[in-house]
Write a protein that holds these residues in place. Structure first.
Motif, PDB file in Angstrom:
ATOM      1  N   MET A   1       8.364   4.417   2.959  1.00  0.00           N
ATOM      2  CA  MET A   1       7.269   3.581   3.413  1.00  0.00           C
ATOM      3  C   MET A   1       7.790   2.375   4.188  1.00  0.00           C
ATOM      4  SD  MET A   1       4.275   1.565   1.267  1.00  0.00           S
ATOM      5  CE  MET A   1       5.276   1.443  -0.165  1.00  0.00           C
ATOM      6  N   VAL A  67       6.304  -1.441   8.709  1.00  0.00           N
ATOM      7  CA  VAL A  67       5.733  -0.172   8.259  1.00  0.00           C
ATOM      8  C   VAL A  67       5.162   0.551   9.470  1.00  0.00           C
ATOM      9  CG1 VAL A  67       5.202  -0.954   5.900  1.00  0.00           C
ATOM     10  CG2 VAL A  67       3.493  -1.246   7.699  1.00  0.00           C
ATOM     11  N   GLU A  68       5.072   1.866   9.375  1.00  0.00           N
ATOM     12  CA  GLU A  68       4.483   2.633  10.472  1.00  0.00           C
ATOM     13  C   GLU A  68       2.968   2.519  10.497  1.00  0.00           C
ATOM     14  OE1 GLU A  68       5.884   6.645  10.653  1.00  0.00           O
ATOM     15  OE2 GLU A  68       7.983   6.019  10.677  1.00  0.00           O
ATOM     16  N   ASP A  69       2.352   2.464   9.321  1.00  0.00           N
ATOM     17  CA  ASP A  69       0.892   2.397   9.218  1.00  0.00           C
ATOM     18  C   ASP A  69       0.540   1.350   8.175  1.00  0.00           C
ATOM     19  OD1 ASP A  69      -1.797   2.798   8.347  1.00  0.00           O
ATOM     20  OD2 ASP A  69      -1.749   4.839   9.132  1.00  0.00           O
ATOM     21  N   GLU A  71      -2.280   0.084   7.118  1.00  0.00           N
ATOM     22  CA  GLU A  71      -3.357   0.409   6.179  1.00  0.00           C
ATOM     23  C   GLU A  71      -2.880   1.336   5.069  1.00  0.00           C
ATOM     24  OE1 GLU A  71      -7.516   0.725   8.096  1.00  0.00           O
ATOM     25  OE2 GLU A  71      -6.065   1.246   9.674  1.00  0.00           O
ATOM     26  N   GLN A  72      -2.122   2.350   5.436  1.00  0.00           N
ATOM     27  CA  GLN A  72      -1.611   3.301   4.450  1.00  0.00           C
ATOM     28  C   GLN A  72      -0.630   2.616   3.491  1.00  0.00           C
ATOM     29  OE1 GLN A  72       0.618   6.544   6.122  1.00  0.00           O
ATOM     30  NE2 GLN A  72       0.601   7.709   4.220  1.00  0.00           N
ATOM     31  N   ALA A  73       0.256   1.803   4.022  1.00  0.00           N
ATOM     32  CA  ALA A  73       1.231   1.114   3.172  1.00  0.00           C
ATOM     33  C   ALA A  73       0.534   0.162   2.198  1.00  0.00           C
ATOM     34  CB  ALA A  73       2.238   0.354   4.027  1.00  0.00           C
ATOM     35  N   ALA A  75      -2.540   0.389   1.056  1.00  0.00           N
ATOM     36  CA  ALA A  75      -3.253   1.187   0.055  1.00  0.00           C
ATOM     37  C   ALA A  75      -2.290   1.690  -1.019  1.00  0.00           C
ATOM     38  CB  ALA A  75      -3.972   2.353   0.723  1.00  0.00           C
ATOM     39  N   THR A  76      -1.116   2.127  -0.600  1.00  0.00           N
ATOM     40  CA  THR A  76      -0.115   2.605  -1.562  1.00  0.00           C
ATOM     41  C   THR A  76       0.302   1.475  -2.503  1.00  0.00           C
ATOM     42  OG1 THR A  76       0.703   4.277  -0.030  1.00  0.00           O
ATOM     43  CG2 THR A  76       2.209   3.581  -1.793  1.00  0.00           C
ATOM     44  N   ARG A  79      -2.360   0.540  -5.058  1.00  0.00           N
ATOM     45  CA  ARG A  79      -2.447   1.489  -6.174  1.00  0.00           C
ATOM     46  C   ARG A  79      -1.416   1.163  -7.258  1.00  0.00           C
ATOM     47  NH1 ARG A  79      -3.473   5.177  -1.966  1.00  0.00           N
ATOM     48  NH2 ARG A  79      -1.305   5.889  -1.915  1.00  0.00           N
ATOM     49  N   GLU A 112       2.857  -3.840  11.297  1.00  0.00           N
ATOM     50  CA  GLU A 112       2.938  -2.681  12.184  1.00  0.00           C
ATOM     51  C   GLU A 112       3.043  -3.257  13.588  1.00  0.00           C
ATOM     52  OE1 GLU A 112      -0.298   0.619  13.606  1.00  0.00           O
ATOM     53  OE2 GLU A 112      -0.342   0.024  11.504  1.00  0.00           O
TER      54      GLU A 112
END
Length: 122
Positions: A1, A67-69, A71-73, A75-76, A79, A112
């Motif tokens: 990530m 990070v590449e994304d 939003e995804q990072a 969210a991870t 969690r 990003e």
């Protein structure tokens, strides 16, 4: 990530004054220079100046992990117990950031940035 440490963002009140000072100190011009953000490539890391940075990080600098994304990072990490400190911000030009608070209360920046390519320090 994580792509590695990328950017230290200094919130500035006067972007033009800050750019002139850092250009003199570093001996280089910004590689990215817009009214909303200026970035210098220093030894493979980005030193950034953000005239709106006080909103996101207060008076001090914040370190961002590449990070590449974003939003995804985020969210991870959420969690696993992180919470939003500053929401996702689109700074224009494809640069997007967010700042999270880790479970122990420290700030964690995510960036990003398609304009910045980390290089090995020489």
């Amino acid at each position: 990530m994580f792509l590695g440490l990328r950017t230290v963002v200094y919130p500035v009140r006067d972007l033009d004054t800050a750019k002139r000072w850092w250009s003199t100190v570093l001996g280089i011009a910004p590689y990215f220079d817009e009214p909303y953000y200026a970035g210098f490539n220093v030894g493979g890391y980005e030193l950034a100046l953000d005239p709106h940075g006080h909103t996101e990080s207060g008076t001090g600098p914040i370190v961002y992990w590449g990070v590449e994304d974003v939003e995804q990072a985020a969210a991870t990490l959420m969690r696993t117990g992180a919470t939003t400190h500053a929401p996702l911000t689109d700074h224009g030009g494809g640069i997007r950031t967010t700042t999270l608070t880790t479970p122990d209360g420290t700030l964690l920046g995510l960036i990003e940035n398609p304009h910045f390519s980390a290089t090995e320090p020489t």
